[in-house]
Design a protein around this motif. Sequence first.
Motif, PDB file in Angstrom:
ATOM      1  N   ARG A 225     207.213 -34.053 -39.355  1.00 51.13           N
ATOM      2  CA  ARG A 225     207.666 -35.285 -39.968  1.00 51.13           C
ATOM      3  C   ARG A 225     208.461 -35.064 -40.698  1.00 51.13           C
ATOM      4  NH1 ARG A 225     205.468 -40.547 -38.393  1.00 51.13           N
ATOM      5  NH2 ARG A 225     203.685 -40.260 -39.854  1.00 51.13           N
ATOM      6  N   TYR A 226     209.279 -36.246 -41.738  1.00 49.81           N
ATOM      7  CA  TYR A 226     209.500 -36.464 -43.081  1.00 49.81           C
ATOM      8  C   TYR A 226     209.093 -37.246 -43.523  1.00 49.81           C
ATOM      9  CZ  TYR A 226     213.349 -33.175 -41.631  1.00 49.81           C
ATOM     10  OH  TYR A 226     214.376 -31.366 -40.456  1.00 49.81           O
ATOM     11  N   PHE A 227     209.079 -36.899 -44.773  1.00 49.64           N
ATOM     12  CA  PHE A 227     207.804 -38.090 -45.848  1.00 49.64           C
ATOM     13  C   PHE A 227     208.535 -37.798 -47.231  1.00 49.64           C
ATOM     14  CE2 PHE A 227     204.598 -36.979 -42.482  1.00 49.64           C
ATOM     15  CZ  PHE A 227     203.614 -37.648 -42.145  1.00 49.64           C
ATOM     16  N   ALA A 252     204.500 -45.498 -45.207  1.00 50.27           N
ATOM     17  CA  ALA A 252     204.377 -43.675 -44.012  1.00 50.27           C
ATOM     18  C   ALA A 252     202.748 -44.990 -43.480  1.00 50.27           C
ATOM     19  CB  ALA A 252     203.675 -41.857 -44.585  1.00 50.27           C
ATOM     20  N   GLU A 259     198.375 -33.427 -39.478  1.00 49.66           N
ATOM     21  CA  GLU A 259     199.195 -34.223 -40.365  1.00 49.66           C
ATOM     22  C   GLU A 259     198.598 -34.412 -42.023  1.00 49.66           C
ATOM     23  OE1 GLU A 259     203.273 -36.707 -38.976  1.00 49.66           O
ATOM     24  OE2 GLU A 259     201.854 -38.364 -39.820  1.00 49.66           O
ATOM     25  N   CYS A 330     206.505 -42.305 -48.051  1.00 50.02           N
ATOM     26  CA  CYS A 330     207.157 -43.204 -47.124  1.00 50.02           C
ATOM     27  C   CYS A 330     207.025 -42.302 -46.072  1.00 50.02           C
ATOM     28  CB  CYS A 330     208.270 -43.598 -47.891  1.00 50.02           C
ATOM     29  SG  CYS A 330     208.787 -44.528 -49.319  1.00 50.02           S
ATOM     30  N   GLN A 331     207.990 -42.421 -44.731  1.00 52.83           N
ATOM     31  CA  GLN A 331     207.767 -41.995 -43.635  1.00 52.83           C
ATOM     32  C   GLN A 331     209.754 -42.023 -43.613  1.00 52.83           C
ATOM     33  OE1 GLN A 331     205.303 -42.708 -40.637  1.00 52.83           O
ATOM     34  NE2 GLN A 331     206.058 -44.162 -39.531  1.00 52.83           N
TER      35      GLN A 331
END
Length: 336
Positions: A225-227, A252, A259, A330-331
């Motif tokens: 995923r993107y953070f 997030a 993860e 943050c996600q």
Amino acid sequence: MLRLAQFLLSLLVLDLQGSLGDTQDNNRTVCLLNDPPNQCGQFCLTTLQPMTDLISEINAKLNGIQGAQQSIQIKLAAVESGLEDQRTQIDRIPTKEDFESRLNETEAQLMEVKSEMKDQFDLLQIRLEDQSEAPREPSLNETENQLVAVNFEDLLKTGLTEVLTKIQEYQEAAQTKLEGQLQTLETKLQTLLENQRAYFQKTVLETLERVSLSIPPNFEKIGHRYFYIENSTRLDFYSAETRCRQLGGYLAAIQNQEELSALTAKLDKDTKYWLGIKGSEWEFVSVASKATATFLKFAIQEGSDYFDGVYLFNGEMYKPYDLDDLYFICQADNKV
């Protein structure tokens, strides 16, 4: 956006007036608006609030797409620059023809030395033959000289054979060495080109993924995923939540241990980071998905239930005793 809101407000007022007119015609209860701006203002704002929020979200996504496009252009320019540098380095590498040319020059020089030695040997042999064909009776000294010459001739032939053998061995060794160097350079060049191709494909695929998923700028892929990791500004829990929404993401939550490990490797040691998880020991909820948090890893179940939020510290989760200003994570998605 203000003009759009005014336009929608006008349409709503006209619609309300039309509805009131129909009510009069049907002998129903009538509510006339004596002061529409004051009487209808709060109702209209409440009705238009979802549309205003939708417009803000669309603008945020458009900004994210523009940022992703700029990121694509920057990465493509970097890839092109890297490929150009590699082409320059490749052009400087000697080609197979260059090695063959040098080998041919060495062989030619060796052949010249071989030819000169053979000519000297032939000349010496002719002189010895001329001396052996002399008609007069040789003296004792002359006989000794002839024997010495014969022995010298044998020694010269043996020495010349050894020299020619060594020259042949040197020639073969030089050719083998040059071929090995050429093979090594070809292997390195092939590996370099494959690495460049793999890097370019990875960059293009990640960029296309960012665009298709509307990933905001400055978010990086960690795990699957993107953070976005904030390491410069500390905020309280609620301000951090708001800041993540402004960036186009959410505070997030963690999906699983894999993860968590990948994120922890990116964080500063002995530093606290707000997570998008809040609640009490009975139930913890994800800020992004509004669902029950799927993964929790508390070091010690302490802290105060009066304060919302959970923070991450050296790979473990903690409840806060108060709303300190911390860094935050943050996600990009709201699925976890």
